[in-house]
Structures are given as structure tokens and as C-alpha cells.
Design a protein around this motif. Structure first.
Motif, PDB file in Angstrom:
ATOM      1  N   SER A   1       0.825  -1.205   0.000  1.00 39.96           N
ATOM      2  CA  SER A   1       0.000   0.000   0.000  1.00 39.96           C
ATOM      3  C   SER A   1       0.861   1.258   0.000  1.00 39.96           C
ATOM      4  O   SER A   1       2.047   1.227   0.375  1.00 39.96           O
ATOM      5  CB  SER A   1      -0.908   0.016   1.230  1.00 39.96           C
ATOM      6  N   LYS A   2       0.269   2.357  -0.425  1.00 37.95           N
ATOM      7  CA  LYS A   2       0.973   3.637  -0.459  1.00 37.95           C
ATOM      8  C   LYS A   2       1.469   4.026   0.925  1.00 37.95           C
ATOM      9  O   LYS A   2       2.544   4.601   1.080  1.00 37.95           O
ATOM     10  CB  LYS A   2       0.047   4.722  -1.018  1.00 37.95           C
ATOM     11  N   TYR A   3       0.692   3.693   1.947  1.00 40.40           N
ATOM     12  CA  TYR A   3       1.058   4.011   3.324  1.00 40.40           C
ATOM     13  C   TYR A   3       2.355   3.313   3.746  1.00 40.40           C
ATOM     14  O   TYR A   3       3.127   3.844   4.545  1.00 40.40           O
ATOM     15  CB  TYR A   3      -0.085   3.606   4.269  1.00 40.40           C
ATOM     16  N   GLU A   4       2.602   2.126   3.189  1.00 40.35           N
ATOM     17  CA  GLU A   4       3.775   1.338   3.579  1.00 40.35           C
ATOM     18  C   GLU A   4       5.071   1.808   2.902  1.00 40.35           C
ATOM     19  O   GLU A   4       6.169   1.439   3.330  1.00 40.35           O
ATOM     20  CB  GLU A   4       3.549  -0.130   3.228  1.00 40.35           C
ATOM     21  N   LEU A   5       4.952   2.582   1.834  1.00 37.85           N
ATOM     22  CA  LEU A   5       6.139   3.018   1.100  1.00 37.85           C
ATOM     23  C   LEU A   5       6.950   4.009   1.927  1.00 37.85           C
ATOM     24  O   LEU A   5       6.398   4.827   2.657  1.00 37.85           O
ATOM     25  CB  LEU A   5       5.721   3.659  -0.225  1.00 37.85           C
ATOM     26  N   TYR A   6       8.283   3.960   1.769  1.00 36.72           N
ATOM     27  CA  TYR A   6       9.142   4.903   2.475  1.00 36.72           C
ATOM     28  C   TYR A   6       9.088   6.261   1.787  1.00 36.72           C
ATOM     29  O   TYR A   6       9.199   6.351   0.560  1.00 36.72           O
ATOM     30  CB  TYR A   6      10.579   4.394   2.518  1.00 36.72           C
ATOM     31  N   GLN A   7       8.932   7.301   2.590  1.00 36.78           N
ATOM     32  CA  GLN A   7       8.752   8.641   2.053  1.00 36.78           C
ATOM     33  C   GLN A   7      10.037   9.466   2.155  1.00 36.78           C
ATOM     34  O   GLN A   7      10.854   9.257   3.048  1.00 36.78           O
ATOM     35  CB  GLN A   7       7.629   9.363   2.815  1.00 36.78           C
ATOM     36  N   ASN A   8      10.189  10.413   1.237  1.00 36.56           N
ATOM     37  CA  ASN A   8      11.260  11.390   1.358  1.00 36.56           C
ATOM     38  C   ASN A   8      10.908  12.383   2.447  1.00 36.56           C
ATOM     39  O   ASN A   8       9.797  12.922   2.476  1.00 36.56           O
ATOM     40  CB  ASN A   8      11.478  12.126   0.029  1.00 36.56           C
ATOM     41  N   ILE A   9      11.827  12.619   3.345  1.00 38.97           N
ATOM     42  CA  ILE A   9      11.610  13.548   4.447  1.00 38.97           C
ATOM     43  C   ILE A   9      12.030  14.945   4.000  1.00 38.97           C
ATOM     44  O   ILE A   9      13.132  15.122   3.457  1.00 38.97           O
ATOM     45  CB  ILE A   9      12.410  13.104   5.687  1.00 38.97           C
ATOM     46  N   PRO A  10      11.185  15.955   4.191  1.00 39.94           N
ATOM     47  CA  PRO A  10      11.544  17.326   3.798  1.00 39.94           C
ATOM     48  C   PRO A  10      12.822  17.797   4.497  1.00 39.94           C
ATOM     49  O   PRO A  10      13.017  17.536   5.693  1.00 39.94           O
ATOM     50  CB  PRO A  10      10.330  18.155   4.250  1.00 39.94           C
ATOM     51  N   THR A  11      13.663  18.470   3.756  1.00 38.06           N
ATOM     52  CA  THR A  11      14.919  18.972   4.317  1.00 38.06           C
ATOM     53  C   THR A  11      15.174  20.410   3.871  1.00 38.06           C
ATOM     54  O   THR A  11      14.590  20.886   2.903  1.00 38.06           O
ATOM     55  CB  THR A  11      16.119  18.118   3.873  1.00 38.06           C
ATOM     56  N   LYS A  12      16.052  21.062   4.576  1.00 39.64           N
ATOM     57  CA  LYS A  12      16.612  22.325   4.138  1.00 39.64           C
ATOM     58  C   LYS A  12      18.098  22.114   3.921  1.00 39.64           C
ATOM     59  O   LYS A  12      18.670  21.112   4.387  1.00 39.64           O
ATOM     60  CB  LYS A  12      16.378  23.422   5.177  1.00 39.64           C
ATOM     61  N   THR A  13      18.751  22.986   3.195  1.00 36.39           N
ATOM     62  CA  THR A  13      20.176  22.831   2.941  1.00 36.39           C
ATOM     63  C   THR A  13      20.967  23.910   3.675  1.00 36.39           C
ATOM     64  O   THR A  13      20.534  25.061   3.782  1.00 36.39           O
ATOM     65  CB  THR A  13      20.499  22.910   1.435  1.00 36.39           C
ATOM     66  N   VAL A  14      22.103  23.492   4.178  1.00 35.67           N
ATOM     67  CA  VAL A  14      23.026  24.410   4.843  1.00 35.67           C
ATOM     68  C   VAL A  14      24.357  24.322   4.106  1.00 35.67           C
ATOM     69  O   VAL A  14      24.919  23.229   3.952  1.00 35.67           O
ATOM     70  CB  VAL A  14      23.211  24.049   6.333  1.00 35.67           C
ATOM     71  N   GLU A  15      24.853  25.453   3.641  1.00 40.21           N
ATOM     72  CA  GLU A  15      26.129  25.471   2.925  1.00 40.21           C
ATOM     73  C   GLU A  15      27.252  25.804   3.904  1.00 40.21           C
ATOM     74  O   GLU A  15      27.154  26.756   4.676  1.00 40.21           O
ATOM     75  CB  GLU A  15      26.086  26.517   1.811  1.00 40.21           C
ATOM     76  N   VAL A  16      28.284  24.989   3.865  1.00 44.07           N
ATOM     77  CA  VAL A  16      29.464  25.245   4.716  1.00 44.07           C
ATOM     78  C   VAL A  16      30.700  25.300   3.835  1.00 44.07           C
ATOM     79  O   VAL A  16      30.822  24.549   2.870  1.00 44.07           O
ATOM     80  CB  VAL A  16      29.635  24.165   5.807  1.00 44.07           C
ATOM     81  N   ASP A  17      31.615  26.211   4.152  1.00 51.54           N
ATOM     82  CA  ASP A  17      32.859  26.330   3.386  1.00 51.54           C
ATOM     83  C   ASP A  17      34.065  26.390   4.318  1.00 51.54           C
ATOM     84  O   ASP A  17      35.105  26.961   3.982  1.00 51.54           O
ATOM     85  CB  ASP A  17      32.820  27.559   2.473  1.00 51.54           C
ATOM     86  N   SER A  18      33.891  25.814   5.496  1.00 53.59           N
ATOM     87  CA  SER A  18      34.990  25.755   6.461  1.00 53.59           C
ATOM     88  C   SER A  18      34.929  24.424   7.188  1.00 53.59           C
ATOM     89  O   SER A  18      33.988  23.646   7.010  1.00 53.59           O
ATOM     90  CB  SER A  18      34.878  26.913   7.464  1.00 53.59           C
ATOM     91  N   SER A  19      35.916  24.154   8.006  1.00 54.64           N
ATOM     92  CA  SER A  19      35.948  22.895   8.742  1.00 54.64           C
ATOM     93  C   SER A  19      34.913  22.895   9.862  1.00 54.64           C
ATOM     94  O   SER A  19      34.554  23.948  10.398  1.00 54.64           O
ATOM     95  CB  SER A  19      37.342  22.669   9.337  1.00 54.64           C
ATOM     96  N   ILE A  20      34.441  21.699  10.188  1.00 54.67           N
ATOM     97  CA  ILE A  20      33.547  21.508  11.335  1.00 54.67           C
ATOM     98  C   ILE A  20      34.273  20.558  12.280  1.00 54.67           C
ATOM     99  O   ILE A  20      34.499  19.393  11.953  1.00 54.67           O
ATOM    100  CB  ILE A  20      32.194  20.920  10.907  1.00 54.67           C
ATOM    101  N   SER A  21      34.640  21.055  13.444  1.00 58.44           N
ATOM    102  CA  SER A  21      35.484  20.263  14.352  1.00 58.44           C
ATOM    103  C   SER A  21      34.724  19.133  15.028  1.00 58.44           C
ATOM    104  O   SER A  21      35.301  18.110  15.399  1.00 58.44           O
ATOM    105  CB  SER A  21      36.104  21.176  15.416  1.00 58.44           C
ATOM    106  N   ASP A  22      33.413  19.301  15.196  1.00 57.03           N
ATOM    107  CA  ASP A  22      32.613  18.283  15.888  1.00 57.03           C
ATOM    108  C   ASP A  22      31.227  18.256  15.256  1.00 57.03           C
ATOM    109  O   ASP A  22      30.415  19.162  15.482  1.00 57.03           O
ATOM    110  CB  ASP A  22      32.535  18.627  17.375  1.00 57.03           C
ATOM    111  N   LEU A  23      30.944  17.208  14.481  1.00 59.36           N
ATOM    112  CA  LEU A  23      29.659  17.126  13.788  1.00 59.36           C
ATOM    113  C   LEU A  23      28.488  16.932  14.751  1.00 59.36           C
ATOM    114  O   LEU A  23      27.365  17.342  14.455  1.00 59.36           O
ATOM    115  CB  LEU A  23      29.687  15.993  12.759  1.00 59.36           C
ATOM    116  N   ALA A  24      28.729  16.334  15.902  1.00 56.94           N
ATOM    117  CA  ALA A  24      27.664  16.169  16.890  1.00 56.94           C
ATOM    118  C   ALA A  24      27.209  17.529  17.409  1.00 56.94           C
ATOM    119  O   ALA A  24      26.007  17.799  17.540  1.00 56.94           O
ATOM    120  CB  ALA A  24      28.131  15.284  18.033  1.00 56.94           C
ATOM    121  N   THR A  25      28.173  18.402  17.688  1.00 59.06           N
ATOM    122  CA  THR A  25      27.852  19.759  18.141  1.00 59.06           C
ATOM    123  C   THR A  25      27.166  20.542  17.032  1.00 59.06           C
ATOM    124  O   THR A  25      26.182  21.261  17.263  1.00 59.06           O
ATOM    125  CB  THR A  25      29.126  20.493  18.595  1.00 59.06           C
ATOM    126  N   PHE A  26      27.678  20.382  15.798  1.00 56.90           N
ATOM    127  CA  PHE A  26      27.064  21.055  14.646  1.00 56.90           C
ATOM    128  C   PHE A  26      25.608  20.625  14.493  1.00 56.90           C
ATOM    129  O   PHE A  26      24.723  21.450  14.239  1.00 56.90           O
ATOM    130  CB  PHE A  26      27.851  20.726  13.378  1.00 56.90           C
TER     131      PHE A  26
END
Length: 295
Positions: A230-255
Motif C-alpha cells: 500500500s501507499k502508506y507502507e512506502l518509504y517517504q522522502n523527508i523534507p529537508t533544508k540545505t546548509v552550505e558550509v565552506d569551512s571545517s567543522i570540528s565536531d559534527l555532533a555539536t554542529f
């Protein structure tokens, strides 16, 4: 009293017999619909017809149809995942002029998950490190774009365009994705034929296109093969926003916390981030997906 007992036994036997007949009838129905006893009159890959009139070709296709129609849990999972993955893959194939049927190549490569093969191929499109780098993907300890569905799909398109130009056939281009362009070309030269269906190839490459054809047939006609998801059982795409980064991230958990999510969710939506940090000394621009709901 004895007559009552005999009547009860007879009634019970009739009931049991009726249930057995019903079960047998349902089993027969299931065997007809729920397995690959249904056999299509014709099949094609990217508009190129498979010559099912040739006994060898028909039997090879039948084998893959039977196998995949009876891999119930695996095929159901593929149908569910396709609802999420195909909307990403399809427009990229179209953009590069690649036939839509090639999405089924991704299905047989990885079952639409970021798989890892014993040989070191990774991602939905199963690229080896050197090939991935040749096609423009970044592959290192911190970033592995083979796990990036959009970028790996673009890389697959680039490969397939080159293969189509070389062989003049989408079917052979697909076969070369498994057997390599050099490997397939050598067989063409040795055997003096230029059609995939006429070539004697390694067992894996010989089955490869037929597996694509089988999954295409099943996924386009799931109910015929016993898969009523059924349509209900299909996996759906979850809405997202994008974040652009152009530097290092020292801790992804904190980010992740600064974005209102946790480390696990960050990695699920950005599997190409392979480390606990992102080293970016070159100031490269990366696009990170952040879910906005459903997490």
C-alpha cells in the motif's frame, strides 16, 4: 447418544475437508499470481527488445524472474525504498539523456541502500574508489561521495554515456557496468558478435541484464507477482533544508545540535560524511541536508 457423536464427527470431518480444499485453492491462486508463473510476452531494456524467442534468452530471463519474485522480503523492501530513491534518480537520468530503465540497474547493484561490496565498491551505484574519483567524486577518510545519491547518480550517468558511445547499445552499456568496458569489448572481438544476447560472458555478467529486466518487470507490475504494497507502507522522502558550509567543522555532533537535530539524524541524511568531523582546509563548499520534519 451414539448417533449424536457420529453426527458430530461427520460434521467435523466435513468442516476440516472444506477448509483443506479452500486452503488448497488459495495456494493454487497464490502460486499462479504470487510467483513468476506469469510470464510476459515481451520485455525490453531502454527500448531495446530482448529476443525471448531464443530459448536460452527466455530461460535466463525466466530464472531471474522466478528468483526475484520469490525473494519476498527483499523485493518488498526494494519496492518501499524505490518510492524514496527513484524521485532523486529519475530527474538526473533524464537530465543526462539516460533512459529511465537504468534506475533498475541501481536496484540490482545495491537494493537501493548504501551497500558495501567485498571488493570495496560502495554506495547505491557501487563505485570503486578509483572509478569514483575519475568521475569527479571526492573519496577520502572524511568525505566519500559514493554515499551521496545525487552525485553518484551523476557519475553513473557519465559512465553510461561513455559506454553507450563505445558500444552503440544501451544493453551493452548496462552489461559493461558489471563486466567493464574492456572486458565486454574483448568478448565482442573474440566471439565476433555485437549483441549482448549473443555473447557468452562470465556468469555474473551473463545474468546481469536479465536481473535488471526481472526487477523492472516485477516493480512495474508488483501485484501480478504477489507484491501488494500500500501507499502508506512506502518509504517517504523527508523534507529537508540545505546548509552550505565552506569551512571545517570540528565536531559534527555539536554542529547537529546547532541545527536542531542529533548526530544520528545528521549522518542518516548525509551519509557521505564519514568522520566525526569535517576537515575543509581548501574552503570547499559542501551542501548539508537538514531535515525539517519527520525525524
Amino acid at each position: 447418544m451414539k448417533k449424536i457423536q457420529v453426527f458430530g464427527i461427520v460434521a467435523l470431518l466435513v468442516l476440516v475437508s472444506s477448509l483443506l480444499i479452500f486452503a488448497s485453492t488459495e495456494d493454487k491462486k497464490q502460486n499462479k499470481i504470487g510467483t513468476a508463473q506469469y510470464f510476459p510476452q515481451q520485455v525490453d531494456f531502454a527500448g531495446e527488445m530482448a529476443p525471448l524467442k531464443i530459448a536460452d534468452v527466455k530461460e535466463r530471463f525466466d530464472r531471474e524472474l522466478l528468483v526475484n519474485a520469490n525473494l519476498h522480503s527483499s523485493t518488498i523492501l526494494i519496492l518501499k525504498r524505490a518510492n524514496r530513491a527513484f524521485p532523486v534518480i529519475e530527474p538526473i537520468l533524464k537530465q543526462y539523456g539516460i533512459p529511465d530503465d537504468f534506475k533498475y540497474l541501481a536496484v540490482i547493484e545495491s537494493a537501493l541502500v548504501n551497500a558495501v561490496s567485498p571488493s570495496g565498491a560502495k554506495g547505491v551505484w557501487q563505485f570503486m574508489p578509483d572509478t569514483a574519483k575519475e568521475k569527479g567524486m571526492e573519496v577520502n577518510e572524511g568525505v566519500d561521495e559514493r554515499y551521496h545519491l545525487e552525485k553518484s547518480t551523476i557519475a553513473a550517468c557519465k559512465y553510461l554515456l561513455t559506454a553507450k558511445e563505445k558500444f552503440g547499445s544501451w544493453t551493452l552499456a548496462a552489461a559493461s557496468y558489471n563486466g567493464g568496458m574492456t572486458g565486454v569489448n574483448n568478448k565482442i572481438i573474440e566471439q565476433k558478435v555485437s549483441d549482448y544476447y549473443d555473447l557468452l560472458l562470465t556468469d555474473e555478467t551473463s545474468r546481469y541484464v536479465f536481473r535488471i529486466l526481472a526487477l523492472k518487470e516485477i516493480m512495474k507490475n508488483p501485484v501480478l507477482y504477489g507484491f501488494d504494497v500500500s501507499k502508506y507502507e512506502l518509504y517517504q522522502n523527508i523534507p529537508t533544508k540545505t546548509v552550505e558550509v565552506d569551512s571545517s567543522i570540528s565536531d559534527l555532533a555539536t554542529f547537529a545540535k546547532t541545527q536542531g537535530i542529533n548526530y544520528k539524524i545528521l549522518k542518516i541524511h548525509n551519509p557521505w560524511l564519514r568522520d566525526k568531523k569535517l576537515s575543509n582546509l581548501s574552503k570547499k563548499k559542501y551542501i548539508i541536508e537538514i531535515p525539517t520534519e519527520g525525524y
